[in-house]
Design a protein around this motif. Structure first.
Motif, PDB file in Angstrom:
ATOM      1  N   GLN A 138       7.536  -1.512  -0.136  1.00  0.00           N
ATOM      2  CA  GLN A 138       7.266  -2.304   0.979  1.00  0.00           C
ATOM      3  C   GLN A 138       6.000  -2.310   1.184  1.00  0.00           C
ATOM      4  O   GLN A 138       5.184  -1.502   1.131  1.00  0.00           O
ATOM      5  N   PRO A 139       5.335  -3.617   1.409  1.00  0.00           N
ATOM      6  CA  PRO A 139       3.681  -3.746   1.858  1.00  0.00           C
ATOM      7  C   PRO A 139       3.486  -3.204   3.119  1.00  0.00           C
ATOM      8  O   PRO A 139       3.924  -3.478   4.308  1.00  0.00           O
ATOM      9  N   ASN A 140       2.593  -2.019   3.064  1.00  0.00           N
ATOM     10  CA  ASN A 140       2.268  -1.488   4.402  1.00  0.00           C
ATOM     11  C   ASN A 140       0.917  -0.593   3.966  1.00  0.00           C
ATOM     12  O   ASN A 140       0.666  -0.322   3.100  1.00  0.00           O
ATOM     13  N   THR A 195       0.397   1.262   0.197  1.00  0.00           N
ATOM     14  CA  THR A 195       1.672   1.220  -0.554  1.00  0.00           C
ATOM     15  C   THR A 195       1.247   0.264  -1.893  1.00  0.00           C
ATOM     16  O   THR A 195       0.300  -0.780  -1.838  1.00  0.00           O
ATOM     17  N   GLY A 216       3.295  -1.669  -2.924  1.00  0.00           N
ATOM     18  CA  GLY A 216       3.749  -3.183  -2.427  1.00  0.00           C
ATOM     19  C   GLY A 216       2.331  -3.868  -2.088  1.00  0.00           C
ATOM     20  O   GLY A 216       2.250  -5.045  -2.312  1.00  0.00           O
ATOM     21  N   ILE A 217       1.853  -3.480  -1.309  1.00  0.00           N
ATOM     22  CA  ILE A 217       0.605  -4.127  -0.401  1.00  0.00           C
ATOM     23  C   ILE A 217      -0.393  -4.402  -1.471  1.00  0.00           C
ATOM     24  O   ILE A 217      -0.931  -5.646  -1.393  1.00  0.00           O
ATOM     25  N   ASN A 250      -0.224  -5.117  -4.444  1.00  0.00           N
ATOM     26  CA  ASN A 250       0.224  -5.982  -5.411  1.00  0.00           C
ATOM     27  C   ASN A 250       0.391  -7.403  -4.875  1.00  0.00           C
ATOM     28  O   ASN A 250       0.278  -8.191  -5.579  1.00  0.00           O
ATOM     29  N   MET A 251       0.792  -7.542  -3.865  1.00  0.00           N
ATOM     30  CA  MET A 251       1.087  -8.565  -2.919  1.00  0.00           C
ATOM     31  C   MET A 251      -0.100  -9.338  -2.233  1.00  0.00           C
ATOM     32  O   MET A 251      -0.240 -10.556  -2.528  1.00  0.00           O
ATOM     33  N   LEU A 293      -6.596  -7.918   1.331  1.00  0.00           N
ATOM     34  CA  LEU A 293      -6.508  -6.563   1.261  1.00  0.00           C
ATOM     35  C   LEU A 293      -7.614  -5.856   1.942  1.00  0.00           C
ATOM     36  O   LEU A 293      -7.662  -4.608   2.589  1.00  0.00           O
ATOM     37  N   ILE A 309       2.593  -9.697   5.067  1.00  0.00           N
ATOM     38  CA  ILE A 309       3.270  -8.122   5.076  1.00  0.00           C
ATOM     39  C   ILE A 309       4.582  -8.421   6.368  1.00  0.00           C
ATOM     40  O   ILE A 309       5.620  -8.047   6.140  1.00  0.00           O
TER      41      ILE A 309
END
Length: 283
Positions: A96-98, A114, A116-117, A119-120, A126, A226
């Motif tokens: 999960q992006p956070n 995370t 997730g965030i 990589n996203m 960022l 997000i």
């Protein structure tokens, strides 16, 4: 900026007034003092040690310039822009992006994101997210959250133990039905005020983060991404410890029913709109 700080001040004053009213009605001076001391003791402990507890809870791994050069460099540059000491930097292995910030003051701060965030988002996005987290550090939002939690906890304690202190209700002119009503409604009111304080601080961290990064549009774009993914990808630790949800840049809980007054975060659409307005002012 002054608007959000003024709102926070009013809300903090409101929860103090609520505490005084509930304490006087249910516990009198003695009960109010016992509840405050009990809640304060728990929250002082949390204030000093919560950063380690939360990082351990999420199995966060500390990184440095060798293990995560790009991410570490982003945080270092933003901390310099913000005039802050370099915080400890952590990565959480979660899809999960956070992201969140913790620590009792800027000298003992930590930021975590995370996988997730990381990589996203693009590097620009960022940077916007981590600037937001560093704004929380600069504004000492952990202290504000601890104070509001202390008073809210004291109100809940008085309500929970109201019956123990209710023997003198008649003498104080408080009807038992009123006592029961206060015991039910007071903790809800305290929770609503605490959540409103949290939402106010999120707005201010968005604003502060935009200034630190110099790029409000990047944070706005990151928030939209997000928000679109966070509720589709569960975060088990957050579900098990929902009290940590208010720390995150976006609510990590999958439940959609807690909205509006019962949300620790402002609506993403409103956050994005304010950031875009800020970008127009900066441009």
């Amino acid at each position: 900026m002054l608007g959000n700080w003024f709102k926070t001040t009013i809300l903090m004053a409101g929860i103090v007034v609520l505490f005084g009213a509930v304490g006087a009605a249910l516990g009198g001076a003695g009960g109010m003092l016992i509840a405050l001391l009990f809640a304060a003791a728990m929250n002082v402990y949390a204030y000093w040690f919560s950063d380690g507890m939360v990082l351990k809870m999420y199995n966060a791994q500390e990184v440095d310039e060798q293990s995560a050069p790009k991410f570490y460099r982003i945080v270092r540059e933003l901390a310099h822009n913000a005039g802050l000491p370099m915080p400890r930097v952590y990565i959480i292995d979660e899809a999960q992006p956070n992201a969140f910030a913790t620590g009792r003051d800027p000298e003992h701060a930590a930021v975590a994101a995370t996988t997730g965030i990381i990589n996203m988002l693009s590097e620009r996005e960022l940077r916007g997210v981590m600037a937001h987290e560093l704004a929380h550090v600069r504004h000492r939002d952990t202290l504000i959250s601890t104070i509001s939690a202390t008073i809210a906890g004291a109100i809940s304690s008085i309500a929970q133990f109201g019956l123990l202190f209710s023997g003198g209700d008649r003498e104080r002119g408080v009807h038992p039905a009123v006592t029961i009503l206060i015991m039910i409604l007071a903790p809800i009111a305290a929770m609503l005020i605490q959540m409103a304080i949290s939402r106010s601080r999120e707005f201010e961290a968005d604003r502060g983060g935009a200034k630190i990064s110099g790029d409000p549009q990047a944070l706005a774009a990151a928030l939209k991404k997000i928000h679109n993914y966070a509720h589709q990808i569960p975060m088990d630790t957050a579900q098990q410890h929902p009290e940590t949800a208010q720390m995150m840049i976006v609510n990590p809980l999958s439940a959609e029913g807690i909205q509006g007054l019962f949300s620790t975060h402002p609506a993403t659409e409103e956050r994005v709109a304010r950031l875009m307005a800020l970008a127009q002012g900066i441009a």
